[in-house]
Design an enzyme around this catalytic site. Structure first.
Site, PDB file in Angstrom:
ATOM      1  N   TRP A 102      -7.893  -4.681   0.385  1.00  0.00           N
ATOM      2  CA  TRP A 102      -6.517  -5.140   0.559  1.00  0.00           C
ATOM      3  C   TRP A 102      -6.129  -5.158   2.021  1.00  0.00           C
ATOM      4  CZ3 TRP A 102      -5.701  -7.765  -3.434  1.00  0.00           C
ATOM      5  CH2 TRP A 102      -6.190  -7.349  -4.672  1.00  0.00           C
ATOM      6  N   ASP A 172       1.182  -0.915   3.895  1.00  0.00           N
ATOM      7  CA  ASP A 172       1.056  -1.337   2.502  1.00  0.00           C
ATOM      8  C   ASP A 172       0.881  -0.062   1.673  1.00  0.00           C
ATOM      9  OD1 ASP A 172       0.295  -2.182   0.004  1.00  0.00           O
ATOM     10  OD2 ASP A 172      -1.425  -3.371   0.665  1.00  0.00           O
ATOM     11  N   LYS A 196       2.015   0.072  -9.918  1.00  0.00           N
ATOM     12  CA  LYS A 196       1.142   1.257 -10.052  1.00  0.00           C
ATOM     13  C   LYS A 196       1.983   2.519 -10.289  1.00  0.00           C
ATOM     14  CE  LYS A 196      -1.789  -1.380  -7.135  1.00  0.00           C
ATOM     15  NZ  LYS A 196      -2.812  -1.891  -8.033  1.00  0.00           N
TER      16      LYS A 196
HETATM   17  N1  PMP Z   1      -2.417  -3.777  -1.750  1.00  0.00           N
HETATM   18  C1  PMP Z   1      -2.961  -2.781  -2.462  1.00  0.00           C
HETATM   19  C2  PMP Z   1      -3.195  -1.461  -1.809  1.00  0.00           C
HETATM   20  C3  PMP Z   1      -3.291  -2.996  -3.808  1.00  0.00           C
HETATM   21  O1  PMP Z   1      -3.852  -2.011  -4.523  1.00  0.00           O
HETATM   22  C4  PMP Z   1      -3.042  -4.259  -4.399  1.00  0.00           C
HETATM   23  C5  PMP Z   1      -3.334  -4.554  -5.854  1.00  0.00           C
HETATM   24  N2  PMP Z   1      -4.264  -3.829  -6.490  1.00  0.00           N
HETATM   25  C6  PMP Z   1      -2.505  -5.256  -3.602  1.00  0.00           C
HETATM   26  C7  PMP Z   1      -2.185  -4.990  -2.295  1.00  0.00           C
HETATM   27  C8  PMP Z   1      -2.232  -6.629  -4.167  1.00  0.00           C
HETATM   28  O2  PMP Z   1      -1.066  -6.533  -4.899  1.00  0.00           O
HETATM   29  P1  PMP Z   1      -0.439  -7.746  -5.736  1.00  0.00           P
HETATM   30  O3  PMP Z   1      -1.364  -8.001  -6.867  1.00  0.00           O
HETATM   31  O4  PMP Z   1       0.895  -7.190  -6.143  1.00  0.00           O
HETATM   32  O5  PMP Z   1      -0.304  -8.908  -4.821  1.00  0.00           O
END
Ligand code: PMP
Length: 361
Positions: A102, A172, A196
């Site tokens: 991510w 993030d 989450k």
């Molecule tokens: N950042 C992190 C740390 C994540 O764990 C995730 C999803 N698992 C995301 C971003 C992406 O999130 P989204 O699906 O809400 O775009």
């Protein structure tokens, strides 16, 4: 009570049962209104109260001061990978710490928008750690420093805040927001998809220090613009009403448990039980994360062979445990133990692991 599984999903993850039950009670007649909250105009007082209480309760949990504004946005955390640079780069260049899939995504979107420099990467060791404070060197001219506090895929987590000096810190926090006490005053912006620890998918929480709003350029689309969203209290367009209502219920639930200190204590206990089982297994279970970087949200580990891993997953499903298969980039197993995964589910997993080792080890 209806049948409930032991949910170790990496996200969307488990929600607190009392929250789901409240939502069920509210479904067709919310607070005597004769309708569901989903059927209310977002301009009516009924929804206004839900919206503002959700903001107030999250602010209480996090100890937000008036220097910050909390926004609700759509598009998931991935939209924020692009919106952060669109709003905050102001023609400059930002520094990125790449500690997983991510974080890499954020860097990649950042470089599409403008200047984005990777100042640290843990890719060479398949992202098994996060940098220690002495390992980061941030250019004082950077527009901001971006990092990912918890790396959902690899099971690593920062247990300190990166030292950024006067450079605004952007994080993030999708997979560990509301799981522990944090010093929000050290941040310029925090964002997190709700799915989450905070609620269902469909809403992203953005916590922005008000002085950062001056950077947001007029040229970007209105619904992408933090300053314009902030000016309308996230009601510039129709917000994701039902996810925000659910986030509000989760926030009230966490407050009723004693707030983030109490939540953190339980989360530490859950993680310790699993890591102790890994450490005491004589090498049968092998953790992916380096010890100083172990995540309290996603516990990643391997077994001696992929056949045993497949058997572990199949047997766990037979006893109502779900979501233990690891992400393909790490392989092995991953137990996601977010706020709403009960201690009892973790204890069950521990005894399942011990039994599995006793029969196969
Ligand atoms: N950042 C992190 C740390 C994540 O764990 C995730 C999803 N698992 C995301 C971003 C992406 O999130 P989204 O699906 O809400 O775009």
């Amino acid at each position: 009570m209806s049948h409930r599984i032991h949910n170790f999903s990496a996200g969307p993850g488990a929600l607190p049962l009392p929250v789901l039950q409240q939502a069920q009670r509210d479904m067709t007649d919310f607070q005597g209104s004769g309708m569901s909250i989903m059927e209310s105009s977002h301009r009516w007082p009924l929804y206004d109260q839900v919206h503002n209480e959700a903001i107030a309760d999250i602010s209480t949990l996090l100890g937000l001061s008036d220097d910050f504004q909390l926004l609700f946005m759509g598009g998931g955390a991935r939209a924020q990978f692009a919106l952060v640079p669109m709003n905050l780069l102001a023609g400059g260049s930002a520094a990125y710490v790449t500690t997983g899939r991510w974080a890499q995504g954020a860097l990649s979107e950042g470089s599409k928008v403008g200047g984005a420099t990777e100042i640290y990467s843990s890719a060479a060791s398949n992202h098994d750690h996060v940098p220690q404070p002495s390992e980061l060197s941030v250019d004082g001219d950077a527009a901001y420093l971006h990092y990912t506090s918890n790396n959902t895929v690899y099971g690593t987590q920062f247990h300190h805040l990166p030292e950024a000096g006067d450079v605004p810190l952007v994080c993030d926090m999708s997979s560990d927001i509301l799981s522990r006490v944090i010093d929000v005053d050290r941040f310029a912006l925090i964002y997190a998809g709700a799915q989450k620890n905070m609620g269902p998918s469909g809403v992203t929480c953005v916590i922005v220090r008000r002085d950062m709003l001056e950077r947001c350029p007029d040229a970007i689309p209105e619904t992408f613009n933090y300053r314009k969203m902030a000016a309308k209290n996230s009601l510039l367009n129709t917000p994701p009403v039902f996810p925000i209502y659910m986030v509000g219920l989760v926030a009230k639930h966490l407050l009723s448990l004693g707030g983030l200190e109490a939540v953190q204590a339980v989360n530490e206990h859950k993680a310790e039980l699993l890591y102790r089982t890994i450490d005491n297994s004589g090498g049968f279970f092998r953790g992916h994360a380096r010890e100083d970087s172990r995540s309290r949200m996603n516990v990643t580990f391997r077994l001696p062979s992929s056949e045993l891993e497949a058997e572990f997953v199949a047997n766990s499903e037979a006893v109502d445990m779900r979501g233990l298969k690891g992400h393909s980039s790490v392989g092995g197993l991953r137990a996601s133990i977010y706020n709403s995964v009960p201690l009892g589910s973790v204890k069950l997993l521990v005894s399942f692991m011990e039994d599995f080792q006793a029969s196969r080890g």
